[in-house]
Design a protein around this motif. Structure first.
Motif, PDB file in Angstrom:
ATOM      1  N   ALA A  11     -11.232  77.002  40.046  1.00 14.97           N
ATOM      2  CA  ALA A  11     -12.409  76.190  40.338  1.00 14.97           C
ATOM      3  C   ALA A  11     -13.691  76.956  40.058  1.00 14.97           C
ATOM      4  O   ALA A  11     -14.663  76.408  39.550  1.00 14.97           O
ATOM      5  CB  ALA A  11     -12.388  75.721  41.786  1.00 14.97           C
ATOM      6  N   PHE A  15     -16.442  75.643  37.497  1.00 13.33           N
ATOM      7  CA  PHE A  15     -17.796  75.333  37.950  1.00 13.33           C
ATOM      8  C   PHE A  15     -18.817  76.104  37.121  1.00 13.33           C
ATOM      9  O   PHE A  15     -19.831  75.565  36.702  1.00 13.33           O
ATOM     10  CB  PHE A  15     -17.946  75.689  39.428  1.00 13.33           C
ATOM     11  CG  PHE A  15     -19.135  75.042  40.072  1.00 13.33           C
ATOM     12  CD1 PHE A  15     -19.004  73.807  40.659  1.00 13.33           C
ATOM     13  CD2 PHE A  15     -20.362  75.658  40.077  1.00 13.33           C
ATOM     14  CE1 PHE A  15     -20.088  73.196  41.255  1.00 13.33           C
ATOM     15  CE2 PHE A  15     -21.453  75.061  40.673  1.00 13.33           C
ATOM     16  CZ  PHE A  15     -21.313  73.821  41.260  1.00 13.33           C
ATOM     17  N   ARG A 333     -16.602  61.300  43.774  1.00 21.75           N
ATOM     18  CA  ARG A 333     -15.336  61.322  43.054  1.00 21.75           C
ATOM     19  C   ARG A 333     -14.926  59.906  42.667  1.00 21.75           C
ATOM     20  O   ARG A 333     -14.476  59.670  41.568  1.00 21.75           O
ATOM     21  CB  ARG A 333     -14.250  62.026  43.887  1.00 21.75           C
ATOM     22  CG  ARG A 333     -14.312  63.536  43.717  1.00 21.75           C
ATOM     23  CD  ARG A 333     -13.357  64.268  44.632  1.00 21.75           C
ATOM     24  NE  ARG A 333     -13.262  65.673  44.270  1.00 21.75           N
ATOM     25  CZ  ARG A 333     -14.187  66.592  44.532  1.00 21.75           C
ATOM     26  NH1 ARG A 333     -15.290  66.251  45.188  1.00 21.75           N
ATOM     27  NH2 ARG A 333     -14.030  67.842  44.158  1.00 21.75           N
ATOM     28  N   HIS A 361     -11.278  67.120  40.158  1.00 21.53           N
ATOM     29  CA  HIS A 361     -12.048  68.206  40.776  1.00 21.53           C
ATOM     30  C   HIS A 361     -12.875  68.951  39.728  1.00 21.53           C
ATOM     31  O   HIS A 361     -14.058  69.251  39.935  1.00 21.53           O
ATOM     32  CB  HIS A 361     -11.113  69.205  41.464  1.00 21.53           C
ATOM     33  CG  HIS A 361     -10.418  68.673  42.671  1.00 21.53           C
ATOM     34  ND1 HIS A 361     -10.919  67.640  43.437  1.00 21.53           N
ATOM     35  CD2 HIS A 361      -9.249  69.046  43.266  1.00 21.53           C
ATOM     36  CE1 HIS A 361     -10.096  67.399  44.439  1.00 21.53           C
ATOM     37  NE2 HIS A 361      -9.081  68.244  44.357  1.00 21.53           N
ATOM     38  N   ASP A 362     -12.252  69.285  38.590  1.00 20.15           N
ATOM     39  CA  ASP A 362     -12.950  70.019  37.545  1.00 20.15           C
ATOM     40  C   ASP A 362     -14.143  69.222  37.026  1.00 20.15           C
ATOM     41  O   ASP A 362     -15.223  69.776  36.788  1.00 20.15           O
ATOM     42  CB  ASP A 362     -12.001  70.337  36.389  1.00 20.15           C
ATOM     43  CG  ASP A 362     -10.931  71.355  36.772  1.00 20.15           C
ATOM     44  OD1 ASP A 362     -11.069  72.000  37.835  1.00 20.15           O
ATOM     45  OD2 ASP A 362      -9.958  71.493  36.005  1.00 20.15           O
ATOM     46  N   TYR A 364     -15.809  66.835  38.637  1.00 20.72           N
ATOM     47  CA  TYR A 364     -16.845  66.780  39.674  1.00 20.72           C
ATOM     48  C   TYR A 364     -17.649  68.074  39.701  1.00 20.72           C
ATOM     49  O   TYR A 364     -18.886  68.064  39.697  1.00 20.72           O
ATOM     50  CB  TYR A 364     -16.209  66.528  41.046  1.00 20.72           C
ATOM     51  CG  TYR A 364     -17.253  66.342  42.134  1.00 20.72           C
ATOM     52  CD1 TYR A 364     -17.643  65.072  42.522  1.00 20.72           C
ATOM     53  CD2 TYR A 364     -17.862  67.436  42.749  1.00 20.72           C
ATOM     54  CE1 TYR A 364     -18.625  64.895  43.488  1.00 20.72           C
ATOM     55  CE2 TYR A 364     -18.850  67.275  43.702  1.00 20.72           C
ATOM     56  CZ  TYR A 364     -19.214  65.992  44.073  1.00 20.72           C
ATOM     57  OH  TYR A 364     -20.205  65.822  45.022  1.00 20.72           O
ATOM     58  N   ASN A 365     -16.958  69.197  39.722  1.00 18.80           N
ATOM     59  CA  ASN A 365     -17.642  70.483  39.804  1.00 18.80           C
ATOM     60  C   ASN A 365     -18.493  70.742  38.561  1.00 18.80           C
ATOM     61  O   ASN A 365     -19.589  71.307  38.655  1.00 18.80           O
ATOM     62  CB  ASN A 365     -16.632  71.608  40.001  1.00 18.80           C
ATOM     63  CG  ASN A 365     -15.930  71.517  41.343  1.00 18.80           C
ATOM     64  OD1 ASN A 365     -16.450  70.941  42.290  1.00 18.80           O
ATOM     65  ND2 ASN A 365     -14.728  72.074  41.423  1.00 18.80           N
ATOM     66  N   THR A 386     -19.587  64.507  48.638  1.00 19.10           N
ATOM     67  CA  THR A 386     -18.225  65.024  48.533  1.00 19.10           C
ATOM     68  C   THR A 386     -17.644  65.319  49.895  1.00 19.10           C
ATOM     69  O   THR A 386     -18.357  65.710  50.820  1.00 19.10           O
ATOM     70  CB  THR A 386     -18.185  66.301  47.667  1.00 19.10           C
ATOM     71  OG1 THR A 386     -16.833  66.762  47.564  1.00 19.10           O
ATOM     72  CG2 THR A 386     -19.047  67.421  48.265  1.00 19.10           C
ATOM     73  N   ASN A 388     -14.823  67.210  49.704  1.00 12.41           N
ATOM     74  CA  ASN A 388     -13.984  68.315  49.271  1.00 12.41           C
ATOM     75  C   ASN A 388     -14.643  69.644  49.610  1.00 12.41           C
ATOM     76  O   ASN A 388     -15.746  69.947  49.137  1.00 12.41           O
ATOM     77  CB  ASN A 388     -13.729  68.201  47.762  1.00 12.41           C
ATOM     78  CG  ASN A 388     -12.795  69.266  47.248  1.00 12.41           C
ATOM     79  OD1 ASN A 388     -13.222  70.351  46.924  1.00 12.41           O
ATOM     80  ND2 ASN A 388     -11.510  68.953  47.187  1.00 12.41           N
ATOM     81  N   GLU A 390     -13.912  72.722  48.830  1.00 16.94           N
ATOM     82  CA  GLU A 390     -14.074  73.635  47.701  1.00 16.94           C
ATOM     83  C   GLU A 390     -15.315  73.267  46.889  1.00 16.94           C
ATOM     84  O   GLU A 390     -16.120  74.133  46.526  1.00 16.94           O
ATOM     85  CB  GLU A 390     -12.828  73.582  46.822  1.00 16.94           C
ATOM     86  CG  GLU A 390     -12.816  74.593  45.693  1.00 16.94           C
ATOM     87  CD  GLU A 390     -11.496  74.570  44.945  1.00 16.94           C
ATOM     88  OE1 GLU A 390     -11.392  73.745  44.013  1.00 16.94           O
ATOM     89  OE2 GLU A 390     -10.605  75.350  45.293  1.00 16.94           O
ATOM     90  N   SER A 391     -15.506  71.968  46.622  1.00 12.63           N
ATOM     91  CA  SER A 391     -16.682  71.539  45.860  1.00 12.63           C
ATOM     92  C   SER A 391     -17.971  71.816  46.625  1.00 12.63           C
ATOM     93  O   SER A 391     -18.982  72.221  46.036  1.00 12.63           O
ATOM     94  CB  SER A 391     -16.582  70.046  45.527  1.00 12.63           C
ATOM     95  OG  SER A 391     -15.570  69.807  44.580  1.00 12.63           O
ATOM     96  N   ALA A 395     -20.824  74.318  45.155  1.00 11.41           N
ATOM     97  CA  ALA A 395     -22.176  73.812  44.900  1.00 11.41           C
ATOM     98  C   ALA A 395     -23.205  74.578  45.715  1.00 11.41           C
ATOM     99  O   ALA A 395     -24.288  74.918  45.211  1.00 11.41           O
ATOM    100  CB  ALA A 395     -22.237  72.320  45.221  1.00 11.41           C
TER     101      ALA A 395
END
Length: 487
Positions: A11, A15, A333, A361-362, A364-365, A386, A388, A390-391, A395
């Motif tokens: 990720a 990103f 998403r 996910h990829d 979105y990031n 989001t 998520n 991780e996101s 960010a």
């Protein structure tokens, strides 16, 4: 039990590179739990961005009773068969249309995800959030108007929501609308068909088209329009103009009070027309010298689970920069997974949605990174919606690295009421601008929204397991503190 920051190496590289994946892997329906990552594997800025370890600090000020209710609701929504039975009941006119069915919905999902039946009740929630350091997004929960009379009524409801937002503390509230509430569905579908056909045949003339901003890309699902659609009739062109007027009246009310307007994305059959309408509003209210010049008034929405999301995003942003329009965008998403999948299957065509959760996910990031750079340059405003973790972590860390001030109103984070509270509170504690999305209206009016939330919470986009883990840890800590305190 320690809760590690969940940022995988893949990720991080995605990103930073902000690239759309070239290949699509086989899909699974449920999101796997993210792999554990130790603090040592993160850079110092990533470790500082968001903190979840100290749940006492994270949930400070949140009543224990509220934490228990939230945990119970999220736990119930994580049980697949229970959610399936509940959504089937909500879809049944016999259940949803009955007083008993509405009462059951009001006492369960509605109470958890919605801010009340009236604008006044929703405003009270905004005030409570504001006192705790967060804002609210007022969403008068109406959609799918069938005729002009319903559209006029809905426009009046949206303007009323703007008036309520204007009565709240400055900066505490924004307003969300759906174009499907302002223009008849059949007309949006026909307009979208015509826009898709013009994308395939650039010389095709649309005499009613008000701007040439890019709406579709070569990777968009143009197959939804397989043959040349009929032109709009004179009456349909008149209704389209009336829909423009409804939207611009809501935009004008927002501009008068400096309140951001968020236009929701919806499903593929009408999305091109929604983007067209959104850009009509942006061109009128986000340009140099307009009320929204310092901060855009009109914000469109990009759904990152769509394969064409990054292509359309880049085209829109670059066109806006050429035309000196300050673009506002909300990145999500997406919430129409089941509908899009069913439609594509019925047509015998590939789904417009990414084939795997990781590709979503990829995407979105990557979209978030691209827009954060535009925020740094001063050419865009972004709301990163989001659940998520991780996101959110990525960010927040990237915004810090770019030097975007945490008080910059052109960078906002958002989560739905009743979901991802741990992420909302962590972002708030880190100093970022955070809002909760607050749908309101009569129960029967909100049922389509509740169905989407129930499906989302158990499927592709769920962050519920992480929230439940945080809640259990904090409740256990409070119980232990209470027992020790009595000894």
């Amino acid at each position: 039990m320690a809760i590690a920051s969940r940022v995988s190496k893949r990720a991080l590289s995605t990103f930073a590179a902000a690239k759309l994946p070239e290949a699509v892997a086989a899909a699974g329906e449920a999101e796997p739990l993210p792999p554990p990552v130790t603090p040592a594997s993160l850079s110092s800025s990533e470790r500082r961005a968001l903190q979840f370890e100290d749940t006492g600090r994270l949930f400070a000020g949140e009543p224990t009773s509220a934490l228990v209710r939230t945990l119970a609701a999220l736990q119930a929504l994580s049980v697949g068969p229970l959610v399936d039975a509940a959504t089937a009941a909500l879809r049944s006119p016999a259940v949803a249309g009955s007083a008993l069915g509405r009462a059951a919905a009001r006492a369960t999902a509605y109470k958890h995800f919605c801010a009340g039946e009236t604008a006044g009740e929703a405003a009270a929630v905004v005030r409570r959030l504001w006192s705790g350091g967060m804002g609210g997004i007022l969403d008068y929960g109406i959609e799918d108007a069938e005729d002009g009379h319903a559209c006029d009524r809905n426009a009046a409801g949206f303007v009323a929501a703007v008036d309520v937002a204007a009565s709240l503390p400055p900066g505490s509230a924004s307003v969300c609308i759906k174009i499907t509430a302002l223009c008849p569905i059949a007309l949006l579908e026909k307009t979208s068909d015509l826009l898709r056909w013009q994308k395939k045949h650039p010389s095709f003339n649309l005499p009613w088209k008000a701007h040439s901003f890019p709406i579709l890309s070569d990777s968009s699902p143009l197959y939804l329009t397989s043959s040349e659609p009929p032109a709009l009739t004179a009456e349909e062109e008149r209704e389209l103009a009336l829909a423009h007027e409804r939207l611009l009246s809501v935009c004008a009310a927002c501009a008068e009070h400096g309140i951001p307007l968020l236009v929701d994305a919806e499903y593929a059959t009408v999305q091109p027309a929604i983007d067209y309408f959104t850009l009509v509003g942006a061109l009128a209210f986000n340009g140099d010298g307009e009320a929204g010049a310092d901060r855009p008034i009109v914000h469109g929405t990009v759904q990152a689970y769509l394969r064409d999301a990054r292509d359309r995003l880049e085209a829109m942003v670059r066109a806006a920069e050429r035309e000196r329009v300050r673009l506002g965008l909300k990145v999500v998403r997406g919430a129409y997974l089941a509908r899009e999948t069913r439609l594509a299957a019925s047509l015998g065509v590939p789904s417009p949605i990414h084939g795997s959760i990781q590709d979503t996910h990829d995407c979105y990031n990557g979209c978030a990174a691209f827009l954060l750079d535009r925020v740094r340059r001063g050419s865009a405003s972004v709301m990163l919606a989001t659940h998520n973790v991780e996101s959110g972590q990525l960010a927040a860390a990237h915004a810090q690295e770019l030097g975007i001030p945490k008080g910059d109103r052109n960078l906002q984070f958002a989560q739905l009421m009743g979901m991802a509270d741990g992420l909302s509170l962590s972002l708030r504690n880190a100093g970022f601008q955070v809002s909760k999305y607050l749908p309101y209206g009569p129960v029967e009016q909100i049922i389509p929204y509740l169905i989407r939330r129930a499906e989302e919470n158990r499927g592709l986009l769920s962050a519920s397991s992480f929230d439940r883990q945080l809640l259990r840890k904090e409740l256990a800590r409070r119980v232990k503190a209470a027992v020790v305190g009595r000894e």
